[in-house]
Design an enzyme around this catalytic site. Structure first.
Site, PDB file in Angstrom:
ATOM      1  N   ASP A 114       0.532  26.083   3.902  1.00 38.98           N
ATOM      2  CA  ASP A 114       1.979  26.217   4.117  1.00 38.98           C
ATOM      3  C   ASP A 114       2.225  27.399   5.043  1.00 38.98           C
ATOM      4  O   ASP A 114       3.138  28.196   4.850  1.00 38.98           O
ATOM      5  CB  ASP A 114       2.722  26.399   2.790  1.00 38.98           C
ATOM      6  CG  ASP A 114       4.242  26.262   2.954  1.00 38.98           C
ATOM      7  OD1 ASP A 114       4.685  25.684   3.969  1.00 38.98           O
ATOM      8  OD2 ASP A 114       4.987  26.731   2.080  1.00 38.98           O
ATOM      9  N   ASP A 174       2.190  33.650  -0.205  1.00 37.55           N
ATOM     10  CA  ASP A 174       2.553  32.327  -0.715  1.00 37.55           C
ATOM     11  C   ASP A 174       1.369  31.361  -0.658  1.00 37.55           C
ATOM     12  O   ASP A 174       1.368  30.403   0.115  1.00 37.55           O
ATOM     13  CB  ASP A 174       3.741  31.800   0.111  1.00 37.55           C
ATOM     14  CG  ASP A 174       4.507  30.718  -0.617  1.00 37.55           C
ATOM     15  OD1 ASP A 174       4.123  30.387  -1.747  1.00 37.55           O
ATOM     16  OD2 ASP A 174       5.486  30.202  -0.052  1.00 37.55           O
TER      17      ASP A 174
HETATM   18  N1  LIG Z   1       3.842  40.573  -2.211  1.00 38.86           N
HETATM   19  C1  LIG Z   1       5.054  40.550  -1.652  1.00 38.86           C
HETATM   20  N2  LIG Z   1       5.551  41.690  -1.107  1.00 38.86           N
HETATM   21  C2  LIG Z   1       6.783  41.695  -0.536  1.00 38.86           C
HETATM   22  N3  LIG Z   1       7.585  40.610  -0.462  1.00 38.86           N
HETATM   23  C3  LIG Z   1       7.139  39.449  -0.987  1.00 38.86           C
HETATM   24  C4  LIG Z   1       5.853  39.361  -1.595  1.00 38.86           C
HETATM   25  N4  LIG Z   1       5.662  38.099  -2.031  1.00 38.86           N
HETATM   26  C5  LIG Z   1       6.780  37.431  -1.689  1.00 38.86           C
HETATM   27  N5  LIG Z   1       7.681  38.221  -1.067  1.00 38.86           N
HETATM   28  C6  LIG Z   1       9.024  37.845  -0.590  1.00 38.86           C
HETATM   29  O1  LIG Z   1       9.514  36.766  -1.367  1.00 38.86           O
HETATM   30  C7  LIG Z   1       9.728  35.622  -0.540  1.00 38.86           C
HETATM   31  C8  LIG Z   1       9.297  34.356  -1.280  1.00 38.86           C
HETATM   32  O2  LIG Z   1       7.930  34.467  -1.628  1.00 38.86           O
HETATM   33  P1  LIG Z   1       6.962  33.223  -1.522  1.00 38.86           P
HETATM   34  O3  LIG Z   1       6.939  32.734  -0.115  1.00 38.86           O
HETATM   35  O4  LIG Z   1       5.660  33.615  -2.110  1.00 38.86           O
HETATM   36  O5  LIG Z   1       7.673  32.216  -2.480  1.00 38.86           O
HETATM   37  P2  LIG Z   1       8.044  30.695  -2.190  1.00 38.86           P
HETATM   38  O6  LIG Z   1       7.140  29.874  -2.985  1.00 38.86           O
HETATM   39  O7  LIG Z   1       8.103  30.444  -0.712  1.00 38.86           O
HETATM   40  O8  LIG Z   1       9.414  30.476  -2.727  1.00 38.86           O
HETATM   41  P3  LIG Z   1      10.274  29.291  -2.172  1.00 38.86           P
HETATM   42  O9  LIG Z   1       9.432  28.451  -1.246  1.00 38.86           O
HETATM   43  O10 LIG Z   1      10.644  28.544  -3.361  1.00 38.86           O
HETATM   44  O11 LIG Z   1      11.365  30.004  -1.437  1.00 38.86           O
HETATM   45  C9  LIG Z   1       8.942  35.881   0.725  1.00 38.86           C
HETATM   46  O12 LIG Z   1       9.505  35.253   1.832  1.00 38.86           O
HETATM   47  C10 LIG Z   1       8.998  37.384   0.852  1.00 38.86           C
HETATM   48  O13 LIG Z   1      10.196  37.768   1.471  1.00 38.86           O
HETATM   49 MG   LIG Z   2       7.271  31.013   0.930  1.00 36.02          MG
END
Ligand SMILES: Nc1ncnc2c1ncn2[C@@H]1O[C@H](COP(=O)(O)OP(=O)(O)OP(=O)(O)O)[C@@H](O)[C@H]1O
Ligand SMILES: [Mg+2]
Length: 263
Positions: A196, A213
């Site tokens: 992804d 992610d």
């Molecule tokens: N370790 C991290 N440190 C800082 N920010 C983070 C971190 N992990 C995630 N984020 C923030 O949170 C957001 C969503 O995280 P992530 O992409 O892992 O989830 P997601 O599965 O994409 O959620 P969804 O797709 O449902 O929106 C990221 O775009 C980022 O801004």
């Molecule tokens: Mg994401």
């Protein structure tokens, strides 16, 4: 917004008390305060993580996506952490199953929604661990229980870094090359495909890309591995093309392949 775990603990106690008294609670009432955020199993999970001193508090919310909430929290010793809480109810069960089925590491997972989401969080923890071992910059995973994943917060102190889509890159070529190196390290070094990868799942911290992610990341033996890799390559090529780089999908492929000999 400060979400104190003590409050969550209190709610868990109250809930247990209600069960003891055999008072039937409507699912609505138990969603009153935290309900729009957490179901009771998730509250218990957060509470257990707190008892094990892996989580002190949830401080502010970074993102409320379709699959998960991500918070800035305080982790072991009060250090800033990112806390990803996967949603149970609204999770896209069918999509998730597609990535879990076909992964030999998760063959025995029961086929109900909750079990799939828990396996998903565990998968993300392991994928982050695996990616990090092969030299890819990702948030270091700290703890995982059920649908909650605690990891290193990428950013400055407790200020989370922004996704690449929301940043301005001074040197897009350099970032592009780093991302290709990471795709190659994942693939040749740890048999993983992000699956992804895009400007939304790459954070920029101190001008450097960090891949995030990885719940959906799969091993290269996965039946759809090639398709996922092609899609990652397409997204990355298009994004950097949009920033003015004169590159083709074939160029991206070639640069990734060139890493094979170097790793
Ligand atoms: N370790 C991290 N440190 C800082 N920010 C983070 C971190 N992990 C995630 N984020 C923030 O949170 C957001 C969503 O995280 P992530 O992409 O892992 O989830 P997601 O599965 O994409 O959620 P969804 O797709 O449902 O929106 C990221 O775009 C980022 O801004
Ligand atoms: Mg994401």
């Amino acid at each position: 917004m400060t979400l104190f775990l003590a409050k969550i603990r209190q709610e868990v106690y109250e809930k247990q008390e209600q069960i003891r008294k055999r008072k039937k609670t409507k699912s609505r009432s138990d969603r009153k305060i935290w309900g729009y955020v957490f179901d009771s199993a998730t509250k218990e999970t957060l509470f257990e993580l707190q008892q094990k001193q892996q989580l002190e508090s949830l401080e502010s919310i970074i993102s409320t996506g379709k699959e998960a909430y991500v918070f800035v929290g305080k982790g072991p010793g009060g250090a800033p952490v990112a806390v990803k809480v996967y949603k149970i109810e609204t999770s896209s069960f069918n999509t998730m199953s597609k990535y879990i089925v076909g992964d030999p590491r998760f063959e025995k997972v029961k086929k109900d929604k909750r079990a799939i989401v828990y396996a998903w969080a565990k998968k993300e923890f392991r994928n982050l661990e695996r990616a990090s071992k092969s030299g890819v910059k990702v948030p270091l995973p700290i703890a995982q229980k059920n649908n909650v994943l605690i990891m290193e917060l990428i950013g400055k102190k407790d200020e989370p870094a922004l996704p690449m889509i929301n940043t301005r890159l001074n040197d897009p070529k350099k970032v592009y090359e780093k991302v290709l190196e990471y795709i190659a390290r994942l693939f040749y070094g740890s048999d993983l495909i992000h699956a992804d990868l895009s400007e939304y799942n790459i954070l920029i911290n101190k001008k450097e890309p960090i891949l995030i992610d990885m719940g959906q990341s799969v091993l290269s033996s996965h039946p759809m591995a090639q398709e996922f890799l092609d899609r990652d390559i397409l997204h990355i090529t298009n994004f950097f093309k949009g920033l003015g780089l004169n590159i083709s999908i074939e160029d991206t492929r070639k640069s990734i392949r060139a890493w094979k000999e170097r790793l």
